[in-house]
Design a protein around this motif. Sequence first.
Motif, PDB file in Angstrom:
ATOM      1  N   ALA A 148     -30.180  12.197   8.363  1.00  0.00           N
ATOM      2  CA  ALA A 148     -29.746  13.271   9.261  1.00  0.00           C
ATOM      3  C   ALA A 148     -28.279  13.624   9.097  1.00  0.00           C
ATOM      4  CB  ALA A 148     -30.016  12.869  10.713  1.00  0.00           C
ATOM      5  N   LEU A 149     -27.528  12.800   8.348  1.00  0.00           N
ATOM      6  CA  LEU A 149     -26.089  13.016   8.254  1.00  0.00           C
ATOM      7  C   LEU A 149     -25.717  13.820   7.015  1.00  0.00           C
ATOM      8  CD1 LEU A 149     -24.646   9.514   9.232  1.00  0.00           C
ATOM      9  CD2 LEU A 149     -25.111  11.492  10.693  1.00  0.00           C
ATOM     10  N   PRO A 150     -24.723  14.724   7.128  1.00  0.00           N
ATOM     11  CA  PRO A 150     -24.201  15.389   5.929  1.00  0.00           C
ATOM     12  C   PRO A 150     -23.504  14.375   5.035  1.00  0.00           C
ATOM     13  CG  PRO A 150     -22.866  15.918   7.858  1.00  0.00           C
ATOM     14  CD  PRO A 150     -24.058  15.169   8.355  1.00  0.00           C
ATOM     15  N   GLN A 151     -23.699  14.509   3.730  1.00  0.00           N
ATOM     16  CA  GLN A 151     -23.092  13.588   2.780  1.00  0.00           C
ATOM     17  C   GLN A 151     -22.343  14.403   1.733  1.00  0.00           C
ATOM     18  OE1 GLN A 151     -24.986  10.004   2.004  1.00  0.00           O
ATOM     19  NE2 GLN A 151     -26.504  10.204   3.628  1.00  0.00           N
ATOM     20  N   VAL A 152     -21.179  13.888   1.338  1.00  0.00           N
ATOM     21  CA  VAL A 152     -20.252  14.633   0.491  1.00  0.00           C
ATOM     22  C   VAL A 152     -19.899  13.808  -0.738  1.00  0.00           C
ATOM     23  CG1 VAL A 152     -17.896  15.569   0.361  1.00  0.00           C
ATOM     24  CG2 VAL A 152     -19.302  15.967   2.401  1.00  0.00           C
ATOM     25  N   ALA A 153     -19.863  14.466  -1.899  1.00  0.00           N
ATOM     26  CA  ALA A 153     -19.423  13.834  -3.137  1.00  0.00           C
ATOM     27  C   ALA A 153     -17.989  14.256  -3.435  1.00  0.00           C
ATOM     28  CB  ALA A 153     -20.331  14.242  -4.296  1.00  0.00           C
ATOM     29  N   VAL A 154     -17.120  13.276  -3.659  1.00  0.00           N
ATOM     30  CA  VAL A 154     -15.715  13.520  -3.994  1.00  0.00           C
ATOM     31  C   VAL A 154     -15.490  12.972  -5.404  1.00  0.00           C
ATOM     32  CG1 VAL A 154     -13.321  13.105  -3.328  1.00  0.00           C
ATOM     33  CG2 VAL A 154     -15.079  13.341  -1.566  1.00  0.00           C
ATOM     34  N   PHE A 155     -15.156  13.854  -6.344  1.00  0.00           N
ATOM     35  CA  PHE A 155     -15.139  13.510  -7.772  1.00  0.00           C
ATOM     36  C   PHE A 155     -13.739  13.134  -8.263  1.00  0.00           C
ATOM     37  CE2 PHE A 155     -18.629  16.422  -7.006  1.00  0.00           C
ATOM     38  CZ  PHE A 155     -19.686  15.810  -7.659  1.00  0.00           C
ATOM     39  N   ASP A 156     -13.659  12.025  -9.007  1.00  0.00           N
ATOM     40  CA  ASP A 156     -12.391  11.616  -9.620  1.00  0.00           C
ATOM     41  C   ASP A 156     -11.879  12.655 -10.612  1.00  0.00           C
ATOM     42  OD1 ASP A 156     -12.419   9.272  -8.226  1.00  0.00           O
ATOM     43  OD2 ASP A 156     -12.540   7.955  -9.964  1.00  0.00           O
ATOM     44  N   THR A 157     -12.796  13.357 -11.263  1.00  0.00           N
ATOM     45  CA  THR A 157     -12.420  14.302 -12.305  1.00  0.00           C
ATOM     46  C   THR A 157     -12.014  15.667 -11.764  1.00  0.00           C
ATOM     47  OG1 THR A 157     -14.776  14.799 -12.526  1.00  0.00           O
ATOM     48  CG2 THR A 157     -13.845  13.245 -14.102  1.00  0.00           C
ATOM     49  N   ALA A 158     -12.357  15.985 -10.526  1.00  0.00           N
ATOM     50  CA  ALA A 158     -12.208  17.359 -10.025  1.00  0.00           C
ATOM     51  C   ALA A 158     -10.757  17.831 -10.031  1.00  0.00           C
ATOM     52  CB  ALA A 158     -12.784  17.458  -8.612  1.00  0.00           C
ATOM     53  N   PHE A 159      -9.822  16.970  -9.632  1.00  0.00           N
ATOM     54  CA  PHE A 159      -8.416  17.364  -9.535  1.00  0.00           C
ATOM     55  C   PHE A 159      -7.869  17.819 -10.881  1.00  0.00           C
ATOM     56  CE2 PHE A 159      -3.819  15.952  -9.220  1.00  0.00           C
ATOM     57  CZ  PHE A 159      -3.411  16.969  -8.364  1.00  0.00           C
ATOM     58  N   HIS A 160      -8.432  17.281 -11.968  1.00  0.00           N
ATOM     59  CA  HIS A 160      -7.906  17.590 -13.300  1.00  0.00           C
ATOM     60  C   HIS A 160      -8.563  18.808 -13.943  1.00  0.00           C
ATOM     61  CE1 HIS A 160      -5.724  13.867 -13.032  1.00  0.00           C
ATOM     62  NE2 HIS A 160      -6.836  13.162 -12.918  1.00  0.00           N
ATOM     63  N   ARG A 214     -11.263  16.170 -22.729  1.00  0.00           N
ATOM     64  CA  ARG A 214     -10.562  15.271 -21.819  1.00  0.00           C
ATOM     65  C   ARG A 214     -10.838  15.729 -20.383  1.00  0.00           C
ATOM     66  NH1 ARG A 214      -5.495  15.127 -21.737  1.00  0.00           N
ATOM     67  NH2 ARG A 214      -5.292  12.868 -21.552  1.00  0.00           N
ATOM     68  N   TYR A 215     -11.235  14.791 -19.530  1.00  0.00           N
ATOM     69  CA  TYR A 215     -11.537  15.101 -18.129  1.00  0.00           C
ATOM     70  C   TYR A 215     -10.525  14.480 -17.165  1.00  0.00           C
ATOM     71  CZ  TYR A 215     -16.095  16.770 -19.750  1.00  0.00           C
ATOM     72  OH  TYR A 215     -17.101  17.461 -20.384  1.00  0.00           O
ATOM     73  N   GLY A 216     -10.038  13.289 -17.482  1.00  0.00           N
ATOM     74  CA  GLY A 216      -9.125  12.606 -16.573  1.00  0.00           C
ATOM     75  C   GLY A 216      -9.867  11.923 -15.438  1.00  0.00           C
ATOM     76  N   MET A 217      -9.241  10.912 -14.853  1.00  0.00           N
ATOM     77  CA  MET A 217      -9.832  10.147 -13.755  1.00  0.00           C
ATOM     78  C   MET A 217      -8.772   9.921 -12.669  1.00  0.00           C
ATOM     79  SD  MET A 217     -12.822   9.627 -15.185  1.00  0.00           S
ATOM     80  CE  MET A 217     -13.338   9.947 -16.869  1.00  0.00           C
ATOM     81  N   HIS A 218      -9.120   9.150 -11.666  1.00  0.00           N
ATOM     82  CA  HIS A 218      -8.229   8.814 -10.546  1.00  0.00           C
ATOM     83  C   HIS A 218      -7.736  10.059  -9.818  1.00  0.00           C
ATOM     84  CE1 HIS A 218      -7.193   4.919 -12.917  1.00  0.00           C
ATOM     85  NE2 HIS A 218      -8.130   4.663 -12.019  1.00  0.00           N
ATOM     86  N   GLY A 219      -8.483  11.171  -9.932  1.00  0.00           N
ATOM     87  CA  GLY A 219      -8.008  12.422  -9.365  1.00  0.00           C
ATOM     88  C   GLY A 219      -7.822  12.382  -7.860  1.00  0.00           C
ATOM     89  N   THR A 220      -8.660  11.633  -7.156  1.00  0.00           N
ATOM     90  CA  THR A 220      -8.544  11.556  -5.698  1.00  0.00           C
ATOM     91  C   THR A 220      -7.225  10.899  -5.310  1.00  0.00           C
ATOM     92  OG1 THR A 220     -10.948  11.377  -5.544  1.00  0.00           O
ATOM     93  CG2 THR A 220      -9.691  10.771  -3.591  1.00  0.00           C
ATOM     94  N   SER A 221      -6.857   9.840  -6.024  1.00  0.00           N
ATOM     95  CA  SER A 221      -5.577   9.174  -5.777  1.00  0.00           C
ATOM     96  C   SER A 221      -4.411  10.078  -6.162  1.00  0.00           C
ATOM     97  CB  SER A 221      -5.498   7.865  -6.560  1.00  0.00           C
ATOM     98  OG  SER A 221      -4.209   7.280  -6.432  1.00  0.00           O
ATOM     99  N   HIS A 222      -4.481  10.691  -7.347  1.00  0.00           N
ATOM    100  CA  HIS A 222      -3.377  11.551  -7.794  1.00  0.00           C
ATOM    101  C   HIS A 222      -3.171  12.725  -6.839  1.00  0.00           C
ATOM    102  CE1 HIS A 222      -2.374   9.535 -11.508  1.00  0.00           C
ATOM    103  NE2 HIS A 222      -3.637   9.557 -11.909  1.00  0.00           N
TER     104      HIS A 222
END
Length: 403
Positions: free
Chosen positions: A137-149, A173-181
């Motif tokens: 019943a709960l909304p669920q969200v995906a937060v991607f490490d690659t998205a920021f890059h 090249r995609y990059g990672m750690h985007g949520t932290s950066h």
Amino acid sequence: MTDSLILVINCGSSSLKFALQPVAGGAPLLSGLAECLGTADACITFKSAAGKERCSLEGGAHDAALESVIGHVRKQGLLDRVAAVGHRVVHGGERFNGSVLIDDEVETAIEACIQLAPLHNPANLLGIRVARQALPALPQVAVFDTAFHQSMPRAAYLYALPMTLYREHGVRRYGMHGTSHRFVAAETASMLNLPAEHGIVIAHLGNGASATAVKNGVSVDTTMGMTPLEGLVMGTRSGDIDPGSIAYIAERLGLDLAGVDTLLNKQSGLLGLSGLSNDCRTLEEAAAEGHEGAKIALEVFAHRLARHIGGLAMSLDRVDAIAFTGGIGENSSLLRQMTCAHLKALGVTLDSSANQQCVRGQAGRIDAGQGPAVAVVATDEEGMIALDTARLAGLAGLGALAA
């Protein structure tokens, strides 16, 4: 909805981290880590204001760990306050340039990215599927490490390979750690009161490590590539290596591709250089006692990091600040000092006393007031995941959470 909570889930290949974040802001009410999943040593540790509690999972896998988390949240009387679930997903390919609400189509798209992150995405996907089944019943969200890059220009993300590999197979090249950066970029700009037009180089340093050039809040270049192997020296990963050496190593040691992959991802980095450990704290202690391998590992780590910081600076119009974050970046005053000693060409100067004080969660400026600012910034990936989840789920309290 100000007393609502967001359950943040981060599934690794054999672990599951979680945090129960208040939408109104503040520290997690409950957090923890399930380790050694799928083995006889599987266990889970819960942390709250009341202390720590450790429980055996008796060989349980991710589904058992998540059931244990939900059961513990229910036992604490908090389950009815959970309004949404946020999931860390390592790789979103080119499909996702931001966080999204999860539905069946998104699930399928995450599954299609498994070949780009075979060690990470399967576990992320498993956590999503178990959580959607357990909390439908709960909304669920995906937060991607690659998205920021995904804002990187093509000159930064393309490899010098036949373009058919990019067009037909997604080799780039995609990059990672985007949520932290992303979090640290905003936090650094706020901490230092930087102007709207600014440049920051962020060093996220832990067992996995990457550095990113951020121009006016946007990623324009980063060290990790198609996979988390490229770039800096890491705990057990080699980082950059001459591709030609791979064929040589394979021939000399009689390794197949799987063997080479294991060597570069699990037996190299600080562990391989030192012959002792992938843990920076252990290496610093050993180096102080004269262990030559530990000294070499720290020297190579700092040299490679400084070289990449210098290279990333060339992707910016100006360098206002260099920010250190992550477990090593926030706590190793020694490696910060060793790295900055290589950055004199950028005008970097360090205040030794301030640098020594920034450990154990203490953030702040550590430069001597000349050249670019140098700061230690505590990252908050769980908080950023919760922020995105609250926004996409339409929950109140965003301002408090962002603060």
